[in-house]
Design an enzyme around this catalytic site. Structure first.
Site, PDB file in Angstrom:
ATOM      1  N   ASP A  31       2.572 -14.677  -5.749  1.00 21.97           N
ATOM      2  CA  ASP A  31       2.583 -16.133  -5.844  1.00 21.97           C
ATOM      3  C   ASP A  31       3.919 -16.646  -5.302  1.00 21.97           C
ATOM      4  O   ASP A  31       4.976 -16.080  -5.572  1.00 21.97           O
ATOM      5  CB  ASP A  31       2.392 -16.574  -7.305  1.00 21.97           C
ATOM      6  N   ILE A  32       3.840 -17.732  -4.550  1.00 24.60           N
ATOM      7  CA  ILE A  32       5.042 -18.285  -3.912  1.00 24.60           C
ATOM      8  C   ILE A  32       5.977 -18.925  -4.943  1.00 24.60           C
ATOM      9  O   ILE A  32       7.173 -19.087  -4.705  1.00 24.60           O
ATOM     10  CB  ILE A  32       4.618 -19.312  -2.826  1.00 24.60           C
ATOM     11  N   ASN A  90      -7.726 -20.684 -13.408  1.00 26.40           N
ATOM     12  CA  ASN A  90      -7.744 -22.123 -13.671  1.00 26.40           C
ATOM     13  C   ASN A  90      -8.922 -22.758 -12.932  1.00 26.40           C
ATOM     14  O   ASN A  90      -9.022 -22.624 -11.704  1.00 26.40           O
ATOM     15  CB  ASN A  90      -6.434 -22.767 -13.198  1.00 26.40           C
ATOM     16  N   GLY A  96      -5.312 -27.194 -14.453  1.00 28.51           N
ATOM     17  CA  GLY A  96      -4.179 -27.122 -13.541  1.00 28.51           C
ATOM     18  C   GLY A  96      -4.489 -26.476 -12.204  1.00 28.51           C
ATOM     19  O   GLY A  96      -3.578 -26.077 -11.484  1.00 28.51           O
ATOM     20  N   SER A  98      -4.870 -25.943  -8.498  1.00 26.89           N
ATOM     21  CA  SER A  98      -4.287 -26.668  -7.360  1.00 26.89           C
ATOM     22  C   SER A  98      -4.783 -26.161  -6.012  1.00 26.89           C
ATOM     23  O   SER A  98      -4.610 -26.843  -5.009  1.00 26.89           O
ATOM     24  CB  SER A  98      -2.756 -26.600  -7.414  1.00 26.89           C
ATOM     25  N   HIS A 103      -9.069 -17.765  -7.548  1.00 28.17           N
ATOM     26  CA  HIS A 103      -8.001 -16.766  -7.593  1.00 28.17           C
ATOM     27  C   HIS A 103      -7.719 -16.412  -9.038  1.00 28.17           C
ATOM     28  O   HIS A 103      -7.807 -17.260  -9.934  1.00 28.17           O
ATOM     29  CB  HIS A 103      -6.725 -17.253  -6.904  1.00 28.17           C
ATOM     30  N   HIS A 105      -4.758 -15.151 -11.461  1.00 30.43           N
ATOM     31  CA  HIS A 105      -3.313 -14.933 -11.601  1.00 30.43           C
ATOM     32  C   HIS A 105      -3.110 -13.664 -12.423  1.00 30.43           C
ATOM     33  O   HIS A 105      -3.689 -13.527 -13.513  1.00 30.43           O
ATOM     34  CB  HIS A 105      -2.654 -16.077 -12.370  1.00 30.43           C
TER      35      HIS A 105
END
Ligand code: AMP
Length: 117
Positions: A31-32, A90, A96, A98, A103, A105
């Site tokens: 994750d960025i 999510n 949340g 976005s 995906h 996490h």
């Protein structure tokens, strides 16, 4: 103009991001904006916008996401019960979400609180 999601561009190697895992159905990358020392996103190669929109035909892909998480955790040495990791998906605004490309996490490397925020 391309209407690919940012994750599709990463999977298609149009945006550089080292893959930490890849198989026929899924890819994973860091994750960025990490929320934990380890924060990896596991993404299906097929565009499924969000988990609640997956269909019966996506069963193998959904399974592959979780199996990939276990393999990544094993590789990182966090699969034992005295370490551990958390998986988060999510779906939608209240959660949340976005990026409209399913995906998972994978978070690890610190004590994670419960309940989540
Ligand atoms: P979510 O809020 O569940 O939709 O998660 C989207 C995640 O994608 C966030 O944690 C972002 O930090 C992450 N993200 C957005 N753009 C990128 C990118 N180019 N490379 C890696 N992670 C990204």
């Amino acid at each position: 103009m391309s209407d690919k999601t940012i994750f599709q561009k990463i999977i298609d190697r149009e945006i550089p991001a080292p893959l930490v895992y890849e198989d026929e159905l899924v890819a994973a990358f860091n994750d960025i904006q990490p929320q934990a020392p380890t924060h990896i996103l596991i993404v299906p190669k097929k565009l499924i916008p969000r988990v609640g929109e997956a269909g019966a035909e996506d069963q193998a892909t959904l399974g592959a996401l979780l199996l990939a998480a276990g393999k990544i955790a094993d590789k990182l040495g966090i699969k034992s019960r005295d370490k551990g990791f958390r998986l988060v998906i999510n779906h939608g605004r209240d959660a949340g979400e976005s990026v409209p490309h399913l995906h998972v996490h994978l978070l690890a490397g610190r004590q994670l609180e419960w309940p989540p925020g």
